[in-house]
Scaffold this motif. Structure first.
Motif, PDB file in Angstrom:
ATOM      1  N   ARG A 394       0.843  -1.202   0.000  1.00  0.00           N
ATOM      2  CA  ARG A 394       0.000   0.000   0.000  1.00  0.00           C
ATOM      3  C   ARG A 394       0.876   1.249   0.000  1.00  0.00           C
ATOM      4  NH1 ARG A 394      -5.026   2.130   1.456  1.00  0.00           N
ATOM      5  NH2 ARG A 394      -4.989   3.802   3.011  1.00  0.00           N
ATOM      6  N   ALA A 395       1.939   1.233   0.806  1.00  0.00           N
ATOM      7  CA  ALA A 395       2.865   2.365   0.829  1.00  0.00           C
ATOM      8  C   ALA A 395       3.584   2.496  -0.512  1.00  0.00           C
ATOM      9  CB  ALA A 395       3.872   2.191   1.959  1.00  0.00           C
ATOM     10  N   SER A 396       3.913   1.358  -1.102  1.00  0.00           N
ATOM     11  CA  SER A 396       4.578   1.389  -2.411  1.00  0.00           C
ATOM     12  C   SER A 396       3.666   2.008  -3.455  1.00  0.00           C
ATOM     13  CB  SER A 396       4.964  -0.030  -2.828  1.00  0.00           C
ATOM     14  OG  SER A 396       5.839  -0.609  -1.878  1.00  0.00           O
ATOM     15  N   PHE A 397       2.391   1.653  -3.400  1.00  0.00           N
ATOM     16  CA  PHE A 397       1.418   2.186  -4.353  1.00  0.00           C
ATOM     17  C   PHE A 397       1.398   3.711  -4.298  1.00  0.00           C
ATOM     18  CE2 PHE A 397      -2.965   3.766  -4.867  1.00  0.00           C
ATOM     19  CZ  PHE A 397      -3.189   3.433  -6.192  1.00  0.00           C
ATOM     20  N   ARG A 398       1.360   4.250  -3.095  1.00  0.00           N
ATOM     21  CA  ARG A 398       1.327   5.712  -2.972  1.00  0.00           C
ATOM     22  C   ARG A 398       2.631   6.323  -3.478  1.00  0.00           C
ATOM     23  NH1 ARG A 398      -1.697   9.611   0.976  1.00  0.00           N
ATOM     24  NH2 ARG A 398      -0.877  11.550   0.115  1.00  0.00           N
ATOM     25  N   PHE A 400       4.641   5.176  -5.756  1.00  0.00           N
ATOM     26  CA  PHE A 400       4.667   5.134  -7.215  1.00  0.00           C
ATOM     27  C   PHE A 400       3.827   6.260  -7.809  1.00  0.00           C
ATOM     28  CE2 PHE A 400       5.292   0.295  -6.796  1.00  0.00           C
ATOM     29  CZ  PHE A 400       6.659   0.463  -6.681  1.00  0.00           C
ATOM     30  N   LEU A 401       2.659   6.505  -7.237  1.00  0.00           N
ATOM     31  CA  LEU A 401       1.799   7.566  -7.766  1.00  0.00           C
ATOM     32  C   LEU A 401       2.411   8.942  -7.548  1.00  0.00           C
ATOM     33  CD1 LEU A 401      -1.869   6.515  -6.911  1.00  0.00           C
ATOM     34  CD2 LEU A 401      -0.685   6.414  -9.098  1.00  0.00           C
ATOM     35  N   ILE A 411      -4.442  11.455  -5.104  1.00  0.00           N
ATOM     36  CA  ILE A 411      -3.881  10.234  -4.525  1.00  0.00           C
ATOM     37  C   ILE A 411      -4.518   9.958  -3.166  1.00  0.00           C
ATOM     38  CG2 ILE A 411      -1.778   9.143  -3.669  1.00  0.00           C
ATOM     39  CD1 ILE A 411      -0.215  10.836  -5.695  1.00  0.00           C
ATOM     40  N   SER A 412      -4.630  11.006  -2.357  1.00  0.00           N
ATOM     41  CA  SER A 412      -5.211  10.841  -1.023  1.00  0.00           C
ATOM     42  C   SER A 412      -6.640  10.342  -1.105  1.00  0.00           C
ATOM     43  CB  SER A 412      -5.155  12.169  -0.262  1.00  0.00           C
ATOM     44  OG  SER A 412      -3.816  12.563  -0.049  1.00  0.00           O
ATOM     45  N   LYS A 413      -7.391  10.890  -2.037  1.00  0.00           N
ATOM     46  CA  LYS A 413      -8.774  10.448  -2.185  1.00  0.00           C
ATOM     47  C   LYS A 413      -8.834   9.012  -2.684  1.00  0.00           C
ATOM     48  CE  LYS A 413     -10.850  14.996  -2.887  1.00  0.00           C
ATOM     49  NZ  LYS A 413     -11.662  15.851  -3.775  1.00  0.00           N
ATOM     50  N   TRP A 431      -1.825   6.789 -13.949  1.00  0.00           N
ATOM     51  CA  TRP A 431      -1.314   5.617 -13.231  1.00  0.00           C
ATOM     52  C   TRP A 431      -0.095   5.038 -13.935  1.00  0.00           C
ATOM     53  CZ3 TRP A 431      -5.908   2.147 -11.370  1.00  0.00           C
ATOM     54  CH2 TRP A 431      -5.941   2.188  -9.989  1.00  0.00           C
ATOM     55  N   VAL A 432       1.013   4.983 -13.244  1.00  0.00           N
ATOM     56  CA  VAL A 432       2.209   4.335 -13.764  1.00  0.00           C
ATOM     57  C   VAL A 432       2.761   3.464 -12.654  1.00  0.00           C
ATOM     58  CG1 VAL A 432       4.530   4.634 -14.674  1.00  0.00           C
ATOM     59  CG2 VAL A 432       2.742   6.265 -15.280  1.00  0.00           C
ATOM     60  N   VAL A 433       2.764   2.183 -12.845  1.00  0.00           N
ATOM     61  CA  VAL A 433       3.271   1.270 -11.831  1.00  0.00           C
ATOM     62  C   VAL A 433       4.328   0.384 -12.478  1.00  0.00           C
ATOM     63  CG1 VAL A 433       2.689  -0.531 -10.198  1.00  0.00           C
ATOM     64  CG2 VAL A 433       1.073   1.301 -10.626  1.00  0.00           C
TER      65      VAL A 433
END
Length: 433
Positions: A394-398, A400-401, A411-413, A431-433
């Motif tokens: 989850r932290a990684s997802f944020r 990356f964004l 992002i927060s929403k 979105w880029v992951v």
């Protein structure tokens, strides 16, 4: 003399009585007769005549007249007796906490009912505090007691009670760490700053509740747990960077596994919770239990965008109100066949997407069993890192964004609040992951 006797007797035996003059005259005659009789008796005694009765004197046999009816005296008004207010019994800390816990578990608290995990954590705090500081009346604790408690927690091994090496009382464990320090020997990993803060916060919450209910518990004074500093945590939760995720998704679950042992390479790709959970977490930033609760009905289409509806309806639970949101489904999952996987459950009476997962563990979570299996899988595939649990995705997802052009508010929403259709499409486009 007779007047004085009458006034004294009236004041003593009929205070406040209304007595007219005729009655007073009769009373004076009675008083004089009585005094005369007393003198006569005394005279007989002086002559040594103890057998004589004063009634033998004819003068004393003269009738005085009818006995008057005295008016009832005005009752004196006395202040009602006010019994002292019974003092509330002074409760021990453990007794007060039991009341506090019942209240918080009842759902009457403003913040809502405690969850099982919160209940266990708070109960653990009280157990540690009473063991280290003592179980005393609630008003006897001072800031020094809270300071001693915090100092002891800083020396409490993280594996206390779990590792055979540290299965002992709390105070014994703290003393052993002190001995290791004095001897200059290697120290075990002790409680993190975050855990210590949680214990102190739980104790402070109890005293805040006691202050709100001061009439019942008689607690007055400052909260002894407030005003402490903690410093910064030395341990940080890691994250799954791009290379870690590439390495994870190159393991047998996603490239082909043995159906009887998923960490072993093989020819089978099994679409189940073990396959989808890390993908959903990586591409959407959902919490583990949010993923575990998903049902086919929660996969919806709004304005042409497929979304995951995270809510607390039916038997679902979310961390807080902000966690209720609509999260757009990433194109990568759609390409991998996630919508087809969901479609297979839509016609079923139980449309839970992960039929092998049942509520279990102390908190009754769907993800309880999966958490253990994911850790085991990472160990078997040499991917295990204790600072990098599943939740770190989850932290990684944020992160990356944040490295893209996506706005911080969006992002927060996305990870905690509902989004309208426009914002969803804006975030998806970046979105880029």
């Amino acid at each position: 003399m007779a007047d004085g006797v009458v006034e004294r007797l009236l004041a003593e035996h009929a205070p406040g009585a209304l007595v007219d003059d005729a009655v007073k005259r009769l009373l004076r005659r009675c008083a004089l007769r009585t005094l005369s009789e007393v003198h006569a008796i005394n005279a007989c005694h002086e002559r040594g005549e103890y057998q004589l009765s004063p009634c033998a004197d004819p003068a004393l046999d003269i009738p005085l007249g009818p006995v008057p009816n005295f008016p009832s005296p005005t009752p004196s008004v006395q202040a009602p007796e006010v019994s002292a207010r019974p003092e509330k019994p002074v409760k021990l800390l453990s007794e007060a906490y039991a009341d506090y816990e019942r209240f918080m578990m009842s759902g009457l608290a403003e913040g809502g009912r405690w969850r099982n995990q919160t209940q266990r954590q708070n109960a653990m705090t009280i157990r540690l505090f009473t063991e280290l500081v003592g179980d005393r009346p609630i008003h006897t604790y001072k800031k020094g007691d809270a300071k001693s408690f915090k100092a002891a927690l800083q020396l409490l091994p993280a594996m206390h009670g779990r590792s055979p090496q540290w299965r002992m009382s709390t105070s014994e464990a703290v003393e052993r760490v002190k001995a290791l320090m004095a001897a200059g020997q290697a120290l075990p990993n002790c409680l993190s700053v975050k855990t210590i803060k949680r214990h102190m916060s739980a104790l402070s919450g109890l005293y805040a509740w006691l202050d709100e209910n001061a009439d019942e518990y008689g607690f007055e004074g400052d909260n002894p747990v407030q005003g402490h500093t903690y410093g910064k945590s030395k341990t940080k939760r890691g994250m799954w960077d791009s290379s870690d995720l590439q390495e994870l998704f190159a393991t047998p679950i996603w490239t082909g596994c043995d159906p009887s042992r998923r960490a072993k390479p093989g020819a089978a790709i099994i679409f189940s919770a073990y396959y989808w959970f890390p993908l959903i977490a990586t591409y959407h930033g959902l919490r583990q239990e949010e993923i575990a609760q998903l049902r086919a009905v929660d996969i919806q289409q709004e304005d042409g965008v497929w979304i995951m509806n995270i809510h607390d309806e039916r038997d679902n639970k979310v961390k807080n109100e902000a966690a209720e949101r609509h999260v757009p489904i990433h194109k990568k999952l759609i390409d991998l066949g996630f919508l087809e996987y969901v479609a297979a459950f839509r016609a079923k009476s139980d449309d839970h997407l992960w039929p092998t997962l049942k509520r279990s563990g102390p908190d009754g979570k769907y993800a309880h069993y999966y958490t253990q299996r994911f850790t085991s899988y990472c160990r078997q595939t040499k991917m295990y890192d204790p600072t990098r649990p599943f939740h770190a995705m989850r932290a990684s997802f944020r992160t990356f964004l944040e490295e893209t052009e996506a706005k911080s508010a969006h992002i927060s929403k996305l990870i905690g609040h509902s989004l309208n259709g426009t914002l969803r499409r804006e975030v998806v486009s970046h979105w880029v992951v």
